[in-house]
Design a protein around this motif. Structure first.
Motif, PDB file in Angstrom:
ATOM      1  N   ALA A  92       0.830  -1.206   0.000  1.00 10.21           N
ATOM      2  CA  ALA A  92       0.000   0.000   0.000  1.00 10.21           C
ATOM      3  C   ALA A  92       0.866   1.258   0.000  1.00 10.21           C
ATOM      4  N   GLU A  93       1.936   1.266   0.785  1.00 10.66           N
ATOM      5  CA  GLU A  93       2.819   2.435   0.841  1.00 10.66           C
ATOM      6  C   GLU A  93       3.515   2.668  -0.497  1.00 10.66           C
ATOM      7  N   LYS A  94       3.876   1.602  -1.176  1.00  5.86           N
ATOM      8  CA  LYS A  94       4.512   1.739  -2.488  1.00  5.86           C
ATOM      9  C   LYS A  94       3.563   2.429  -3.469  1.00  5.86           C
ATOM     10  N   ILE A  95       2.299   2.049  -3.458  1.00  9.54           N
ATOM     11  CA  ILE A  95       1.311   2.671  -4.335  1.00  9.54           C
ATOM     12  C   ILE A  95       1.091   4.130  -3.942  1.00  9.54           C
ATOM     13  N   ALA A  96       0.909   4.393  -2.653  1.00 10.40           N
ATOM     14  CA  ALA A  96       0.679   5.765  -2.181  1.00 10.40           C
ATOM     15  C   ALA A  96       1.861   6.667  -2.543  1.00 10.40           C
ATOM     16  N   ASP A  97       3.074   6.165  -2.376  1.00 11.91           N
ATOM     17  CA  ASP A  97       4.263   6.947  -2.722  1.00 11.91           C
ATOM     18  C   ASP A  97       4.309   7.257  -4.212  1.00 11.91           C
ATOM     19  N   SER A  98       3.977   6.271  -5.039  1.00  5.05           N
ATOM     20  CA  SER A  98       4.023   6.501  -6.489  1.00  5.05           C
ATOM     21  C   SER A  98       2.957   7.502  -6.918  1.00  5.05           C
ATOM     22  N   LEU A  99       1.808   7.485  -6.292  1.00  2.53           N
ATOM     23  CA  LEU A  99       0.744   8.433  -6.629  1.00  2.53           C
ATOM     24  C   LEU A  99       1.078   9.833  -6.134  1.00  2.53           C
ATOM     25  N   GLY A 100       1.712   9.922  -4.988  1.00  4.71           N
ATOM     26  CA  GLY A 100       2.074  11.209  -4.419  1.00  4.71           C
ATOM     27  C   GLY A 100       3.159  11.923  -5.194  1.00  4.71           C
ATOM     28  N   ASP A 101       3.899  11.197  -6.026  1.00  4.95           N
ATOM     29  CA  ASP A 101       4.989  11.779  -6.809  1.00  4.95           C
ATOM     30  C   ASP A 101       4.520  12.465  -8.080  1.00  4.95           C
ATOM     31  N   ARG A 102       3.227  12.562  -8.288  1.00  2.00           N
ATOM     32  CA  ARG A 102       2.712  13.112  -9.540  1.00  2.00           C
ATOM     33  C   ARG A 102       2.618  14.634  -9.547  1.00  2.00           C
ATOM     34  N   GLY A 103       3.007  15.280  -8.468  1.00  2.64           N
ATOM     35  CA  GLY A 103       3.041  16.727  -8.434  1.00  2.64           C
ATOM     36  C   GLY A 103       1.691  17.392  -8.232  1.00  2.64           C
ATOM     37  N   THR A 104       0.692  16.641  -7.805  1.00  2.00           N
ATOM     38  CA  THR A 104      -0.621  17.236  -7.561  1.00  2.00           C
ATOM     39  C   THR A 104      -0.719  17.672  -6.109  1.00  2.00           C
ATOM     40  N   ARG A 105      -1.766  18.419  -5.784  1.00  2.00           N
ATOM     41  CA  ARG A 105      -1.978  18.842  -4.402  1.00  2.00           C
ATOM     42  C   ARG A 105      -2.774  17.805  -3.618  1.00  2.00           C
ATOM     43  N   ARG A 106      -3.156  16.736  -4.244  1.00  2.18           N
ATOM     44  CA  ARG A 106      -3.905  15.702  -3.541  1.00  2.18           C
ATOM     45  C   ARG A 106      -3.003  15.019  -2.527  1.00  2.18           C
ATOM     46  N   MET A 107      -3.606  14.578  -1.440  1.00  8.14           N
ATOM     47  CA  MET A 107      -2.868  13.855  -0.401  1.00  8.14           C
ATOM     48  C   MET A 107      -3.201  12.372  -0.509  1.00  8.14           C
ATOM     49  N   TYR A 108      -2.203  11.538  -0.393  1.00 11.88           N
ATOM     50  CA  TYR A 108      -2.394  10.086  -0.373  1.00 11.88           C
ATOM     51  C   TYR A 108      -1.790   9.555   0.903  1.00 11.88           C
ATOM     52  N   TRP A 109      -2.455   8.607   1.525  1.00 16.04           N
ATOM     53  CA  TRP A 109      -1.899   7.976   2.709  1.00 16.04           C
ATOM     54  C   TRP A 109      -2.387   6.547   2.811  1.00 16.04           C
TER      55      TRP A 109
END
Length: 62
Positions: A33-50
């Protein structure tokens, strides 16, 4: 007894700019789950993933 099913105890959650929360996916392990959240968070958006364990309600467990 093992019936061949996998229990998905870990969620990736996204919060948008308006505070709305969405489940992105469910995963068997926290590491996955953390691997997916980290990859999504790297997209430069203001959205938060956790990552949260099933039963939690937010990034701080609130």
């Amino acid at each position: 007894m093992n019936d061949g099913t996998v229990t998905l105890h870990w969620l990736v959650v996204r919060q948008d700019d308006n505070g709305h929360r969405y489940r992105v996916g469910s995963y068997a392990t926290r590491a996955e789950a953390e691997k997916i959240a980290d990859s999504l968070g790297d997209r430069g958006t203001r959205r938060m993933y956790w990552v949260e364990q099933v039963g939690q309600s937010g990034p701080d467990g609130d």
